[in-house]
Design a protein around this motif. Sequence first.
Motif, PDB file in Angstrom:
ATOM      1  N   GLN A  28      41.724  43.664  51.840  1.00  0.00           N
ATOM      2  CA  GLN A  28      41.917  43.176  50.526  1.00  0.00           C
ATOM      3  C   GLN A  28      42.567  43.924  49.611  1.00  0.00           C
ATOM      4  OE1 GLN A  28      38.727  42.773  52.164  1.00  0.00           O
ATOM      5  NE2 GLN A  28      39.152  40.529  52.335  1.00  0.00           N
ATOM      6  N   MET A  29      42.433  45.371  50.081  1.00  0.00           N
ATOM      7  CA  MET A  29      43.269  46.093  49.008  1.00  0.00           C
ATOM      8  C   MET A  29      44.747  45.840  49.660  1.00  0.00           C
ATOM      9  SD  MET A  29      40.853  49.504  48.665  1.00  0.00           S
ATOM     10  CE  MET A  29      42.337  50.251  47.702  1.00  0.00           C
ATOM     11  N   LEU A  30      45.006  46.141  50.784  1.00  0.00           N
ATOM     12  CA  LEU A  30      46.355  45.751  51.340  1.00  0.00           C
ATOM     13  C   LEU A  30      46.989  44.453  50.832  1.00  0.00           C
ATOM     14  CD1 LEU A  30      45.901  47.140  55.053  1.00  0.00           C
ATOM     15  CD2 LEU A  30      47.464  47.971  53.060  1.00  0.00           C
ATOM     16  N   PHE A  31      46.247  43.440  50.860  1.00  0.00           N
ATOM     17  CA  PHE A  31      46.752  42.108  50.248  1.00  0.00           C
ATOM     18  C   PHE A  31      46.918  42.136  48.907  1.00  0.00           C
ATOM     19  CE2 PHE A  31      45.401  38.209  48.434  1.00  0.00           C
ATOM     20  CZ  PHE A  31      46.374  37.267  49.098  1.00  0.00           C
ATOM     21  N   PHE A  32      46.257  42.681  47.961  1.00  0.00           N
ATOM     22  CA  PHE A  32      46.285  42.584  46.612  1.00  0.00           C
ATOM     23  C   PHE A  32      47.569  43.573  46.257  1.00  0.00           C
ATOM     24  CE2 PHE A  32      42.490  40.138  46.259  1.00  0.00           C
ATOM     25  CZ  PHE A  32      42.920  39.305  45.025  1.00  0.00           C
ATOM     26  N   GLN A  33      47.541  44.681  46.979  1.00  0.00           N
ATOM     27  CA  GLN A  33      48.724  45.668  46.719  1.00  0.00           C
ATOM     28  C   GLN A  33      50.106  44.717  47.118  1.00  0.00           C
ATOM     29  OE1 GLN A  33      48.900  49.041  49.038  1.00  0.00           O
ATOM     30  NE2 GLN A  33      50.482  50.187  47.649  1.00  0.00           N
ATOM     31  N   SER A  34      50.080  43.978  47.926  1.00  0.00           N
ATOM     32  CA  SER A  34      51.521  43.280  48.434  1.00  0.00           C
ATOM     33  C   SER A  34      51.549  42.321  47.401  1.00  0.00           C
ATOM     34  CB  SER A  34      50.868  42.707  50.026  1.00  0.00           C
ATOM     35  OG  SER A  34      50.176  41.613  49.810  1.00  0.00           O
ATOM     36  N   GLN A  35      50.690  41.824  46.592  1.00  0.00           N
ATOM     37  CA  GLN A  35      50.938  41.008  45.576  1.00  0.00           C
ATOM     38  C   GLN A  35      51.255  41.622  44.239  1.00  0.00           C
ATOM     39  OE1 GLN A  35      50.854  37.568  46.045  1.00  0.00           O
ATOM     40  NE2 GLN A  35      50.473  37.999  48.075  1.00  0.00           N
ATOM     41  N   GLY A  36      51.295  42.984  44.106  1.00  0.00           N
ATOM     42  CA  GLY A  36      51.857  43.452  43.018  1.00  0.00           C
ATOM     43  C   GLY A  36      50.724  44.239  42.265  1.00  0.00           C
ATOM     44  N   TYR A  37      49.604  44.096  42.684  1.00  0.00           N
ATOM     45  CA  TYR A  37      48.599  44.682  41.843  1.00  0.00           C
ATOM     46  C   TYR A  37      48.190  46.146  42.024  1.00  0.00           C
ATOM     47  CZ  TYR A  37      47.280  39.979  40.573  1.00  0.00           C
ATOM     48  OH  TYR A  37      47.372  38.601  40.177  1.00  0.00           O
ATOM     49  N   ARG A  38      47.373  47.070  41.294  1.00  0.00           N
ATOM     50  CA  ARG A  38      47.015  48.253  41.353  1.00  0.00           C
ATOM     51  C   ARG A  38      45.693  48.236  42.217  1.00  0.00           C
ATOM     52  NH1 ARG A  38      46.208  53.088  36.969  1.00  0.00           N
ATOM     53  NH2 ARG A  38      45.373  54.620  38.263  1.00  0.00           N
ATOM     54  N   VAL A  39      45.503  48.553  43.248  1.00  0.00           N
ATOM     55  CA  VAL A  39      43.991  48.527  43.660  1.00  0.00           C
ATOM     56  C   VAL A  39      43.241  49.830  43.844  1.00  0.00           C
ATOM     57  CG1 VAL A  39      44.527  46.335  44.995  1.00  0.00           C
ATOM     58  CG2 VAL A  39      45.045  48.594  46.021  1.00  0.00           C
ATOM     59  N   ILE A  40      42.007  49.763  43.742  1.00  0.00           N
ATOM     60  CA  ILE A  40      41.285  51.065  43.440  1.00  0.00           C
ATOM     61  C   ILE A  40      39.899  50.565  44.243  1.00  0.00           C
ATOM     62  CG2 ILE A  40      39.949  52.716  42.152  1.00  0.00           C
ATOM     63  CD1 ILE A  40      42.676  50.733  40.408  1.00  0.00           C
ATOM     64  N   ALA A  41      39.344  51.588  44.893  1.00  0.00           N
ATOM     65  CA  ALA A  41      38.038  51.514  45.631  1.00  0.00           C
ATOM     66  C   ALA A  41      37.635  52.963  45.867  1.00  0.00           C
ATOM     67  CB  ALA A  41      38.219  50.659  46.886  1.00  0.00           C
ATOM     68  N   HIS A  42      36.248  53.098  45.647  1.00  0.00           N
ATOM     69  CA  HIS A  42      35.535  54.183  45.767  1.00  0.00           C
ATOM     70  C   HIS A  42      34.271  54.121  46.620  1.00  0.00           C
ATOM     71  CE1 HIS A  42      32.521  52.448  42.829  1.00  0.00           C
ATOM     72  NE2 HIS A  42      31.930  53.296  43.076  1.00  0.00           N
ATOM     73  N   ASP A  43      34.076  55.370  47.122  1.00  0.00           N
ATOM     74  CA  ASP A  43      32.804  55.632  47.684  1.00  0.00           C
ATOM     75  C   ASP A  43      31.706  55.936  46.778  1.00  0.00           C
ATOM     76  OD1 ASP A  43      34.459  55.327  49.973  1.00  0.00           O
ATOM     77  OD2 ASP A  43      34.119  57.178  51.092  1.00  0.00           O
TER      78      ASP A  43
END
Length: 275
Positions: free
Chosen positions: A41-56
């Motif tokens: 999902q992070m790769l997908f949304f980055q490819s759509q121009g979004y900034r993507v964040i996720a944490h442990d």
Amino acid sequence: MATVTTSDGVNLFYKDWGPKDAQPVMFHHGWPLSSDDWDNQMLFFQSQGYRVIAHDRRGHGRSDQIDAGNDMDTYATDVAAIVEALDLQDVVHVGHSTGGGEVARYAARAARGRVAKVVLISAVPPVMIRSERNPDGVPADVFDGFRAALTTNRAQFFLDVPSGPFYGFNRDGAAVSQGLVKNWWRQGMAGSAKAHFDCIAAFSETDFTDDLVALTMPVLFLHGEDDQVVPISNSAHKAIKLVRNGTLKTYPGLSHGLFSTHPDVVNPDLLAFVR
């Protein structure tokens, strides 16, 4: 590694990809995993121009294996620490399972302007465990079984869960992905047994009813109709009735880990809501 240090001294690992001036989409993982569960999902949304964040989450993945604070209030406070450190505004928060509870607790308390929309995927709210107030909930002995299995042989337990109910690989005719099973095991074993043990109570016993009622932003619920881990009748079907501006989309035959097994189905629905 990129980390944010909380007020109680815990270092939280996070990923932050994409243009820093783009709208942020922040992903919150389930138990006992890590931010790696959102790679697709992070790769997908980055490819759509979004900034993507996720944490442990604390105690999970590459974050500190602290033995304290493994509860929903602290998890939500940790999210706020990351949001404030990165100065994120108008964020779309996407939470899966336990992460959905984390999102609900955080979003209900977030400062104005921080949260734009919320997505809860196979999420635990409003409350999982059976009680007088929730008579059709999941029996407590199910979660006691989780604790016993984790304590006895965590490595085997963390193979059994993804090989079976988590992805629906125990269903007749299921297309089993050993890659998903091994990746689930890898993520789980990287975390702290103490945090995983404590988090069972956090995801099963926390009541998110008031949090759902407090949400004023648009909320999307996505849930597999064959979810064997967080049954849809005890979660999404109840939760949708508590929010002010909610949409529920269900998927016949899909499992608890539907965004991993069927990203081609789920990602377009996420993107349509985020836009």
